[in-house]
Design a protein around this motif. Structure first.
Motif, mmCIF file in Angstrom:
data_model
loop_
_atom_site.group_PDB
_atom_site.id
_atom_site.type_symbol
_atom_site.label_atom_id
_atom_site.label_comp_id
_atom_site.label_asym_id
_atom_site.label_seq_id
_atom_site.Cartn_x
_atom_site.Cartn_y
_atom_site.Cartn_z
ATOM 1 N N SER A 86 -2.801 -22.505 -45.488
ATOM 2 C CA SER A 86 -3.174 -23.418 -46.090
ATOM 3 C C SER A 86 -2.091 -24.045 -46.597
ATOM 4 C CB SER A 86 -1.663 -22.427 -46.768
ATOM 5 O OG SER A 86 -0.799 -21.945 -45.881
ATOM 6 N N GLY A 87 -1.315 -24.739 -44.951
ATOM 7 C CA GLY A 87 -1.070 -25.875 -44.718
ATOM 8 C C GLY A 87 0.066 -25.835 -44.703
ATOM 9 N N GLY A 88 1.074 -24.584 -44.444
ATOM 10 C CA GLY A 88 2.405 -23.584 -44.183
ATOM 11 C C GLY A 88 1.339 -22.953 -42.966
ATOM 12 N N TRP A 89 3.134 -22.903 -42.747
ATOM 13 C CA TRP A 89 3.647 -21.717 -41.747
ATOM 14 C C TRP A 89 2.996 -20.228 -41.761
ATOM 15 C CZ3 TRP A 89 2.614 -21.711 -36.622
ATOM 16 C CH2 TRP A 89 2.787 -20.761 -35.658
ATOM 17 N N PRO A 90 1.954 -19.308 -41.496
ATOM 18 C CA PRO A 90 1.110 -17.901 -41.758
ATOM 19 C C PRO A 90 2.318 -17.589 -41.715
ATOM 20 C CG PRO A 90 -0.546 -18.881 -41.363
ATOM 21 C CD PRO A 90 0.871 -19.963 -40.654
ATOM 22 N N VAL A 91 2.610 -15.752 -42.938
ATOM 23 C CA VAL A 91 2.947 -14.829 -43.177
ATOM 24 C C VAL A 91 2.526 -13.481 -42.930
ATOM 25 C CG1 VAL A 91 5.754 -13.803 -43.992
ATOM 26 C CG2 VAL A 91 4.994 -16.357 -43.802
ATOM 27 N N TYR A 92 2.896 -13.174 -42.100
ATOM 28 C CA TYR A 92 1.534 -11.312 -42.800
ATOM 29 C C TYR A 92 2.762 -10.535 -42.756
ATOM 30 C CZ TYR A 92 -2.337 -13.852 -41.616
ATOM 31 O OH TYR A 92 -3.176 -15.134 -41.700
ATOM 32 N N VAL A 93 2.339 -9.504 -44.214
ATOM 33 C CA VAL A 93 2.696 -8.195 -43.958
ATOM 34 C C VAL A 93 2.398 -7.290 -43.903
ATOM 35 C CG1 VAL A 93 4.497 -7.310 -45.842
ATOM 36 C CG2 VAL A 93 4.953 -9.505 -45.150
ATOM 37 N N VAL A 94 2.231 -5.867 -43.641
ATOM 38 C CA VAL A 94 1.521 -5.311 -43.639
ATOM 39 C C VAL A 94 2.005 -3.635 -45.030
ATOM 40 C CG1 VAL A 94 -0.498 -5.613 -42.019
ATOM 41 C CG2 VAL A 94 1.870 -3.737 -41.304
ATOM 42 N N SER A 95 3.444 -3.501 -44.989
ATOM 43 C CA SER A 95 4.005 -2.633 -45.614
ATOM 44 C C SER A 95 5.270 -3.382 -46.122
ATOM 45 C CB SER A 95 3.600 -1.215 -45.029
ATOM 46 O OG SER A 95 4.562 -1.031 -44.786
ATOM 47 N N ASN A 96 5.996 -2.743 -46.630
ATOM 48 C CA ASN A 96 7.488 -2.577 -47.574
ATOM 49 C C ASN A 96 7.695 -1.924 -48.293
ATOM 50 O OD1 ASN A 96 7.115 -3.945 -49.852
ATOM 51 N ND2 ASN A 96 7.802 -5.987 -49.647
ATOM 52 N N HIS A 97 8.892 -1.968 -48.653
ATOM 53 C CA HIS A 97 9.834 -0.345 -49.706
ATOM 54 C C HIS A 97 8.789 -0.676 -51.070
ATOM 55 C CE1 HIS A 97 11.776 -4.587 -50.868
ATOM 56 N NE2 HIS A 97 11.988 -3.795 -51.742
ATOM 57 N N ASP A 98 8.212 -1.398 -50.719
ATOM 58 C CA ASP A 98 7.357 -1.055 -52.528
ATOM 59 C C ASP A 98 5.911 -1.068 -52.116
ATOM 60 O OD1 ASP A 98 9.305 -1.960 -54.147
ATOM 61 O OD2 ASP A 98 8.762 -3.770 -53.266
ATOM 62 N N ILE A 99 5.035 -1.024 -50.537
ATOM 63 C CA ILE A 99 4.549 -1.564 -50.410
ATOM 64 C C ILE A 99 3.622 0.447 -49.624
ATOM 65 C CG2 ILE A 99 1.645 -2.069 -49.718
ATOM 66 C CD1 ILE A 99 3.469 -4.640 -50.254
ATOM 67 N N ARG A 100 2.951 1.063 -49.864
ATOM 68 C CA ARG A 100 2.564 2.022 -48.892
ATOM 69 C C ARG A 100 2.451 2.150 -48.149
ATOM 70 N NH1 ARG A 100 2.139 6.539 -52.522
ATOM 71 N NH2 ARG A 100 0.740 8.009 -50.421
ATOM 72 N N ARG A 101 2.744 2.663 -46.954
ATOM 73 C CA ARG A 101 2.804 2.440 -45.202
ATOM 74 C C ARG A 101 1.347 2.443 -44.848
ATOM 75 N NH1 ARG A 101 6.876 2.891 -42.739
ATOM 76 N NH2 ARG A 101 9.172 3.383 -43.487
ATOM 77 N N VAL A 102 0.875 1.925 -43.938
ATOM 78 C CA VAL A 102 -0.583 1.982 -43.583
ATOM 79 C C VAL A 102 -1.298 3.126 -43.467
ATOM 80 C CG1 VAL A 102 -1.591 1.019 -41.115
ATOM 81 C CG2 VAL A 102 0.333 -0.562 -42.299
ATOM 82 N N TYR A 103 -0.435 3.958 -42.795
ATOM 83 C CA TYR A 103 -0.708 5.257 -42.411
ATOM 84 C C TYR A 103 -1.853 5.784 -44.072
ATOM 85 C CZ TYR A 103 0.099 8.229 -38.562
ATOM 86 O OH TYR A 103 -0.406 9.534 -36.694
ATOM 87 N N ASP A 104 -1.456 5.581 -44.600
ATOM 88 C CA ASP A 104 -1.536 6.388 -46.296
ATOM 89 C C ASP A 104 -3.206 5.652 -46.318
ATOM 90 O OD1 ASP A 104 0.154 8.468 -47.396
ATOM 91 O OD2 ASP A 104 1.194 6.922 -45.730
#
Ligand code: NOJ
Length: 565
Positions: free
Chosen positions: A338-356
């Motif tokens: 993308s030309g920017g510094w990548p950011v990776y997120v797999v879950s947060n307080h709005d997104i179901r947890r990875v386990y699920d």
């Protein structure tokens, strides 16, 4: 002579007025501090309860700084802890210059900031800049009369037809995005709940006042902000309707709209660029809740000259709901280029947890390690969510009367809300997982007896110890810190593999996203990666110390990370 003196005064100023950690803006390889940091999101209501009222608080967070430091976290982002009526659990701020009594006091915040510094943990706050609470005094003034000087700080409109909202825009949480206010016989705009009126960012006074909020917190020692819901900061200046798509209704019973007039308006980028200038003056970082749906949008948030949001959170990863190497590969390729510094997120307080999202009920621990191995070995900054490191899973409400999130209250049963991913952190095997001796505000997941910090600390094969080793590698391995991303075996439908190469050294990552053992030839030479062999750095299953990269065997949902020799 005079110049020399001035130079000395300047040096002394830098040495004493700017805290030591803030002086190292860029490392030897040209990275500002946040590019190699691991961020960790804390939902303050659910992290640690110090005063035993069933609600997490700031002193609770302070008491866990040693744990975060042991884990290898460099920066925490605390979800809103400002005074709030809690219609949306803090995302409705009534005062930007204080702390909600549920969470403590300003002094507690100062203590948290003071205690985090010697541990080299930076503290970021959540800046809800798009809207306020309707209890905020700014809104109270604005609604008091059409002539009030703050009237134009919010978005007020007349009815389109008698008793009809000004246009067809709907709220994310259901119903019209306009609410009628009888005091002045006009409607105000709220993209989220009605008690969250949107600010009018076309008014320069709004910008000035909100920017001052950030300056005030920077001076207190805050290292940056996560910018909430920036994509809906501006609406179309002519208030045109959104086109309606088909005849389907969403979970709230509203028509489905193409959100072209209430989202992603071009003016928001100017505001973010100016906000970035303020952040740069304080060596701070801006993380954006940008919800980009394609790479062109993502690029805009970085800014043409990388002068906008330092870390636009790319949620595209978090919206992949199956373990599909092809989907992840595509996302990584986009973000990495993308030309920017990548950011990776797999879950947060709005997104179901990875386990699920990915768990199959049988290999869940393996899958938790697999996902950790993915987002923590890519080029870029990773943002963790509290509890991922111990394998916490969603604990969703079973009955509508238990729901705490207004989204779930309004959308039940189709939309159960986000309580499930916000349950108390699991610290030990005691009552309520050691979060609080009192009944917590949300129920603790029953699995806490096995999945908690204390138990997992003493198990070398736990998810927690796996995370800790990964974080440690991430901080020290040059190829992981600096290496470029090289996709391997791009046609493999079951195994995601890649190299991170730097100065002739490569880290190799092999992630088996299927339920059967796979044998993989990494075909390194075809990608210009030279290796006589490889040694294992970390693996989620029993692996020999040395492996042949042309024949690596990976167990079901196994992760193997090695280094070329
Ligand atoms: C974004 C936050 O992440 C979410 O939790 C909140 O509900 C919305 N903003 C609206 O306030």
């Amino acid at each position: 002579m005079r110049n020399q003196k001035l130079g000395l005064v300047f040096l002394l100023f830098v040495a004493f007025a700017i805290p030591a950690w803030a002086q190292t803006a860029v490392d030897g390889e040209g990275h500002p501090w946040w590019q190699h940091a691991v961020f960790y999101e804390i939902y303050p209501r659910s992290f640690a309860d110090s005063n035993h009222d069933g609600i997490g608080d700031l002193p609770g967070i302070t008491s866990k700084l040693d744990y975060l430091s042991w884990l290898g976290v460099d920066a925490i982002w605390i979800a809103p802890m400002f005074p709030s009526p809690h219609v949306d659990w803090g995302y409705d701020i009534s005062d930007y210059y204080s702390v909600d009594p549920d969470y403590g006091t300003l002094r507690d915040m100062d203590e948290l900031l003071a205690q985090s510094k010697p541990r080299n943990i930076r503290v970021l706050l959540d800046f809800v800049m798009t809207y306020t609470s309707d209890q905020n005094k700014w809104f109270q003034e604005s609604k008091s009369s059409r002539a009030n000087p703050k009237r134009d700080w919010y978005i007020w409109r007349d009815a389109r037809d008698p008793q009809q909202p000004p246009n067809n825009w709907t709220s994310l949480f259901g119903g019209s995005a306009w609410k009628y206010d009888s005091t002045t016989s006009q409607w105000f705009y709220h993209y989220f709940y009605p008690p969250q009126p949107n600010l009018n960012w076309r008014n320069p006074e709004v910008e000035k006042n909100m920017f001052d909020v950030t300056r005030w917190w920077y001076k207190r020692g805050v290292a940056g902000f996560r910018l909430d819901a920036v994509d809906v900061m501006f609406v179309d200046s002519q208030f045109r309707d959104n086109p309606v798509v088909g005849t389907e209704r969403n979970a709230f019973g509203d028509p489905v709209e193409r959100e072209i007039n209430d989202k992603n308006q071009p003016e928001l980028h100017g505001v973010l660029q100016r906000l970035r200038k303020v952040a740069d003056e304080h060596n701070a970082v801006l993380i954006g809740e940008t919800w980009t749906s394609d790479i062109e949008q993502l690029k805009k948030y970085y800014g043409e000259h990388n002068d906008e949001v330092n870390m636009p959170m790319d949620f595209m990863f978090a919206t992949i709901n199956k373990l599909s190497p092809a989907d992840f590969r595509k996302q990584i390729e986009w973000v990495d280029n993308s030309g920017g510094w990548p950011v990776y997120v797999v879950s947060n307080h709005d997104i179901r947890r990875v386990y699920d999202r990915y768990g199959d009920g049988k290999h869940d621990d393996q899958i938790a390690k697999l996902m950790a191995s993915l987002y923590l070995t890519l080029r870029g900054t990773a943002v963790m969510y509290y509890g991922e490191e111990i394998g916490m899973e969603n604990n969703d409400p079973k009955r509508p009367e238990d729901v705490k999130d207004s989204m779930g209250k309004l959308g039940w049963p189709k939309e159960k809300g986000r309580d499930g991913e916000r349950t108390p952190m699991q610290w030990n095997t005691q009552a309520n997982a050691g979060f609080s001796p009192t009944t917590p505000w949300l129920p603790v997941d029953d699995r806490y007896k096995n999945y908690n910090v204390e138990t997992e600390k003493s198990d070398p094969n736990s998810i927690l110890n796996y995370y800790r080793q990964l974080l440690s590698m991430r901080h020290t391995n040059q190829a992981l810190l600096e290496g470029k991303y090289i996709a391997l075996n791009e046609d493999d439908p079951s195994v995601l593999s890649y190299a991170r190469s730097y100065k002739g050294q490569s880290v190799l990552v092999v992630l088996n996203m299927s339920g059967v053992t796979r044998k993989v030839n990494l075909n390194l030479e075809s990608k210009g990666v030279h290796a006589k062999g490889a040694k294992t750095l970390l693996s989620s299953f029993t692996t020999p110390g040395r492996v042949d990269p042309s024949e690596i065997s990976v167990e079901p949902f196994g992760a193997w990370i090695g280094e070329t020799e």
